[in-house]
Every structure is written in C-alpha cells, then in structure tokens.
Design a protein around this motif. Structure first.
Motif, PDB file in Angstrom:
ATOM      1  N   UNK A   1       6.689  19.948   1.856  1.00 16.37           N
ATOM      2  CA  UNK A   1       8.308  20.354   2.192  1.00 16.37           C
ATOM      3  C   UNK A   1       8.452  21.555   0.881  1.00 16.37           C
ATOM      4  N   UNK A   2       9.545  22.083   1.298  1.00 20.82           N
ATOM      5  CA  UNK A   2       9.720  23.440   0.414  1.00 20.82           C
ATOM      6  C   UNK A   2      10.312  22.898  -0.846  1.00 20.82           C
ATOM      7  N   UNK A   3       9.681  23.654  -1.838  1.00 20.41           N
ATOM      8  CA  UNK A   3      10.283  23.409  -3.079  1.00 20.41           C
ATOM      9  C   UNK A   3      11.335  23.996  -3.419  1.00 20.41           C
ATOM     10  N   UNK A   4      12.169  23.196  -4.083  1.00 17.01           N
ATOM     11  CA  UNK A   4      13.708  23.841  -4.641  1.00 17.01           C
ATOM     12  C   UNK A   4      13.731  23.784  -6.220  1.00 17.01           C
ATOM     13  N   UNK A   5      13.732  25.317  -6.709  1.00 10.94           N
ATOM     14  CA  UNK A   5      13.705  25.197  -8.284  1.00 10.94           C
ATOM     15  C   UNK A   5      12.235  25.533  -8.655  1.00 10.94           C
ATOM     16  N   UNK A   6      12.249  26.230  -9.718  1.00 14.19           N
ATOM     17  CA  UNK A   6      11.210  26.664 -10.245  1.00 14.19           C
ATOM     18  C   UNK A   6      10.228  25.623 -11.191  1.00 14.19           C
ATOM     19  N   UNK A   7      10.888  24.602 -11.623  1.00 12.73           N
ATOM     20  CA  UNK A   7      10.302  23.566 -12.416  1.00 12.73           C
ATOM     21  C   UNK A   7      10.877  22.103 -11.904  1.00 12.73           C
ATOM     22  N   UNK A   8      10.565  21.580 -10.609  1.00  9.60           N
ATOM     23  CA  UNK A   8      11.037  20.503 -10.223  1.00  9.60           C
ATOM     24  C   UNK A   8      10.647  19.153 -10.851  1.00  9.60           C
ATOM     25  N   UNK A   9      11.566  18.326 -10.833  1.00  6.93           N
ATOM     26  CA  UNK A   9      11.135  16.967 -11.534  1.00  6.93           C
ATOM     27  C   UNK A   9      10.151  16.287 -10.706  1.00  6.93           C
ATOM     28  N   UNK A  10      10.345  16.677  -9.271  1.00  8.38           N
ATOM     29  CA  UNK A  10       9.394  15.618  -8.301  1.00  8.38           C
ATOM     30  C   UNK A  10       8.572  16.769  -7.424  1.00  8.38           C
ATOM     31  N   UNK A  11       7.349  16.532  -7.482  1.00  8.73           N
ATOM     32  CA  UNK A  11       6.264  17.513  -6.670  1.00  8.73           C
ATOM     33  C   UNK A  11       5.746  16.612  -5.788  1.00  8.73           C
ATOM     34  N   UNK A  12       5.608  15.081  -5.803  1.00 11.64           N
ATOM     35  CA  UNK A  12       4.782  14.513  -4.766  1.00 11.64           C
ATOM     36  C   UNK A  12       5.775  13.215  -4.580  1.00 11.64           C
ATOM     37  N   UNK A  13       5.794  12.860  -3.324  1.00 12.82           N
ATOM     38  CA  UNK A  13       6.354  11.707  -2.915  1.00 12.82           C
ATOM     39  C   UNK A  13       5.332  10.997  -1.907  1.00 12.82           C
ATOM     40  N   UNK A  14       5.492   9.499  -2.245  1.00 11.34           N
ATOM     41  CA  UNK A  14       4.717   8.597  -1.538  1.00 11.34           C
ATOM     42  C   UNK A  14       5.211   7.515  -0.829  1.00 11.34           C
ATOM     43  N   UNK A  15       5.127   7.188   0.435  1.00 13.45           N
ATOM     44  CA  UNK A  15       5.838   6.297   1.039  1.00 13.45           C
ATOM     45  C   UNK A  15       5.093   4.870   0.985  1.00 13.45           C
ATOM     46  N   UNK A  16       5.787   3.811   0.584  1.00 17.19           N
ATOM     47  CA  UNK A  16       5.228   2.391   0.442  1.00 17.19           C
ATOM     48  C   UNK A  16       5.119   1.792   1.618  1.00 17.19           C
TER      49      UNK A  16
ATOM     50  N   UNK B   1       0.970  -1.251  -0.056  1.00 27.06           N
ATOM     51  CA  UNK B   1      -0.206   0.038  -0.010  1.00 27.06           C
ATOM     52  C   UNK B   1       0.965   1.195  -0.111  1.00 27.06           C
ATOM     53  N   UNK B   2       0.036   2.399  -0.074  1.00 24.70           N
ATOM     54  CA  UNK B   2       0.611   3.743   0.043  1.00 24.70           C
ATOM     55  C   UNK B   2       0.371   4.081   1.461  1.00 24.70           C
ATOM     56  N   UNK B   3       1.145   4.873   2.180  1.00 27.20           N
ATOM     57  CA  UNK B   3       0.551   5.187   3.474  1.00 27.20           C
ATOM     58  C   UNK B   3       0.731   6.614   3.931  1.00 27.20           C
ATOM     59  N   UNK B   4       1.732   7.457   3.039  1.00 29.75           N
ATOM     60  CA  UNK B   4       1.873   8.882   3.407  1.00 29.75           C
ATOM     61  C   UNK B   4       1.971   9.396   2.017  1.00 29.75           C
ATOM     62  N   UNK B   5       1.752  10.601   2.076  1.00 29.14           N
ATOM     63  CA  UNK B   5       2.275  11.642   0.894  1.00 29.14           C
ATOM     64  C   UNK B   5       2.810  12.920   1.383  1.00 29.14           C
ATOM     65  N   UNK B   6       3.853  13.116   0.658  1.00 29.96           N
ATOM     66  CA  UNK B   6       4.461  14.572   0.846  1.00 29.96           C
ATOM     67  C   UNK B   6       4.621  15.445  -0.404  1.00 29.96           C
ATOM     68  N   UNK B   7       3.953  16.570  -0.378  1.00 33.13           N
ATOM     69  CA  UNK B   7       4.023  17.449  -1.302  1.00 33.13           C
ATOM     70  C   UNK B   7       4.999  18.541  -1.561  1.00 33.13           C
ATOM     71  N   UNK B   8       5.621  18.799  -2.339  1.00 29.52           N
ATOM     72  CA  UNK B   8       6.691  20.072  -2.351  1.00 29.52           C
ATOM     73  C   UNK B   8       5.943  21.238  -2.991  1.00 29.52           C
ATOM     74  N   UNK B   9       6.163  22.263  -2.372  1.00 32.62           N
ATOM     75  CA  UNK B   9       5.403  23.448  -2.522  1.00 32.62           C
ATOM     76  C   UNK B   9       6.336  24.744  -2.128  1.00 32.62           C
ATOM     77  N   UNK B  10       6.467  25.757  -3.185  1.00 32.78           N
ATOM     78  CA  UNK B  10       6.951  27.078  -2.674  1.00 32.78           C
ATOM     79  C   UNK B  10       6.206  28.041  -1.921  1.00 32.78           C
ATOM     80  N   UNK B  11       4.961  27.458  -1.484  1.00 31.31           N
ATOM     81  CA  UNK B  11       4.059  28.382  -0.437  1.00 31.31           C
ATOM     82  C   UNK B  11       3.560  27.327   0.658  1.00 31.31           C
ATOM     83  N   UNK B  12       4.750  27.054   1.524  1.00 29.20           N
ATOM     84  CA  UNK B  12       4.531  25.962   2.571  1.00 29.20           C
ATOM     85  C   UNK B  12       3.397  26.735   3.494  1.00 29.20           C
ATOM     86  N   UNK B  13       3.851  27.783   3.944  1.00 31.85           N
ATOM     87  CA  UNK B  13       2.710  28.418   4.971  1.00 31.85           C
ATOM     88  C   UNK B  13       1.177  28.463   4.425  1.00 31.85           C
ATOM     89  N   UNK B  14       1.197  29.027   3.177  1.00 35.26           N
ATOM     90  CA  UNK B  14      -0.110  28.926   2.535  1.00 35.26           C
ATOM     91  C   UNK B  14      -0.849  27.651   2.235  1.00 35.26           C
TER      92      UNK B  14
END
Length: 238
Positions: A203-218, A169-182
C-alpha cells in the motif's frame, strides 16, 4: 512461502512492560520473562498460532545478536526490522538462485546461542538467510527453513499462545511503502527466483514517518470478536 515471524526491536524493558500491560488489557497472552537471553540482548515471543513476533531488547553494545541488526539498533532504529517467510524447498538451492541473480543475500546460517562464557553453544533446528530491504521501507525480507520434524518438536514451546483465545494465526501481510512500483518489482523478482509467490500486499505510504508500516491480518475462530492490537509500528487486525 508462508509467513513465519516478525522481528521487532524495542527501546527498553520499560517498553516491553508497557506492551505487556496493553496486551493484558486486551486479553492477549504474552510472557516476556519466558524468553531467552544471551550476551547483551534478550528476546521474547508473542505467539499467534504458529506465527510469532520476536521482540528484541538490546542490553549492551557488546552483544551477540545478529550483527547487522545490532548495528541498526545502535544507530537508533526501532520497530520492525524483518519479516520472515518459511519455505520447504532446499534453502541452499534458493540461495544459489538469488545469488546468481546478483541479489545481496547472506549464505544460509543456523541460529546459535552461546553461554557459560562462550564455552557452550546451542544450535537451533533451522537455517535462515536475509535479503535486502523492501524498497521504500526499512523492512528486510527473511527466508527460513526448518529441519525435518523441528516444528512438531517445538510446538509445546509455542506458549503462551493466542490460539487459546481463538486467534489462531496470521494469514497475510500488507506493507506500506513510498516506492510501490519498485517494491512490487523486487518481490516479483524474488518470487520468480524461489519459484513461489512472496505473500505481501503493498500500500502507498502516507507521510514521511508513519506510525504504521506493516499490517497483519489475523485468522480467527468463527465466534471470536477481535479488535486488533499493535506491536510497535506493526498492527494486527481482524
């Protein structure tokens, strides 16, 4: 709220074939030819236990896919579009709560597919609604409620499935954004209105066009070695 599925748009059949070849190399089961098709689009699933990736390939501008997603696709956007979470509560009441707080959300609707030149229609056993994008991302938040007994009924069709390889299964999601507080304030407000936590880390996004925007833990069986895999701009990690 429980993670249910992730909607990912791809560029072409060639990209799907490349993805299948990479997953085959990693011994991750994926059979795109087992997917469904309707006017102007095809959908195939990568099942990870009870969660899944919904891989969408738009074939024509004249299609019956979700209109707002078809429009995004026509504008050239690819990758993850939406992360869906499952609820057991009455989705219509949740809609009223969100709407009453002036959050832009569509009224709950059923997924329907038409064929035979539109003469036949199949209604699927769930309702869903779409909320605005998480601030600093292009990822919409989706909420889905299944009809009673639907998940058990459809369990035999959740194949091929990585649970047969010990990835259950997939048990957690982490999203990268340049507007963490919002983004954090938005998710907290949605959680308050539906009376449950939205299980997304930020998590804080690094760069304007990241290759990774969502991370899921298996979620893995105890003896499984798993190095992870990517689906477009989404990573599944151990």
């Amino acid at each position: 709220m429980i993670l249910d599925h992730i909607v990912v748009h791809v560029e072409s059949l060639e990209e799907i074939n490349t993805l299948k070849a990479e997953l085959d190399r990693l011994d991750i089961p994926f059979e795109p030819t087992w997917g469904k098709a309707a006017k102007g689009f095809q959908v195939s699933n990568i099942w990870v236990g009870q969660q899944y990736f919904e891989i969408v390939n738009i074939l024509s501008s004249n299609n019956l896919w979700q209109p707002q997603w078809a429009a995004r696709h026509a504008q050239g956007e690819r990758g993850v579009y939406c992360v869906f979470f499952k609820v057991n509560e009455d989705i219509h009441q949740l809609y009223k709560n969100l709407k009453g707080a002036n959050i832009l959300v569509n009224e709950p609707e059923r997924t329907c597919f038409k064929w035979m030149f539109g003469l036949l229609e199949k209604k699927l056993p769930w309702r869903f609604m779409l909320l605005p994008k998480i601030p600093g991302t292009r990822i919409e938040l989706g909420i889905i409620q299944y009809d009673k007994g639907a998940e058990k009924k459809y369990a035999p069709f959740m194949v091929p499935n990585t649970k047969d390889k010990g990835i259950v299964g997939l048990r957690s999601a982490c999203i990268y954004t340049d507007q963490v507080d919002e983004a954090d304030a938005y998710l907290e407000e949605v959680g308050r209105l539906v009376n449950q936590t939205v299980p997304i880390q930020l998590n804080k996004q690094v760069g304007s066009a990241p290759d990774l925007v969502l991370e899921l833990q298996a979620e893995l069986d105890a003896d499984v070695k798993f190095s992870g895999f990517n689906v477009s701009n989404v990573a599944v990690v151990s």
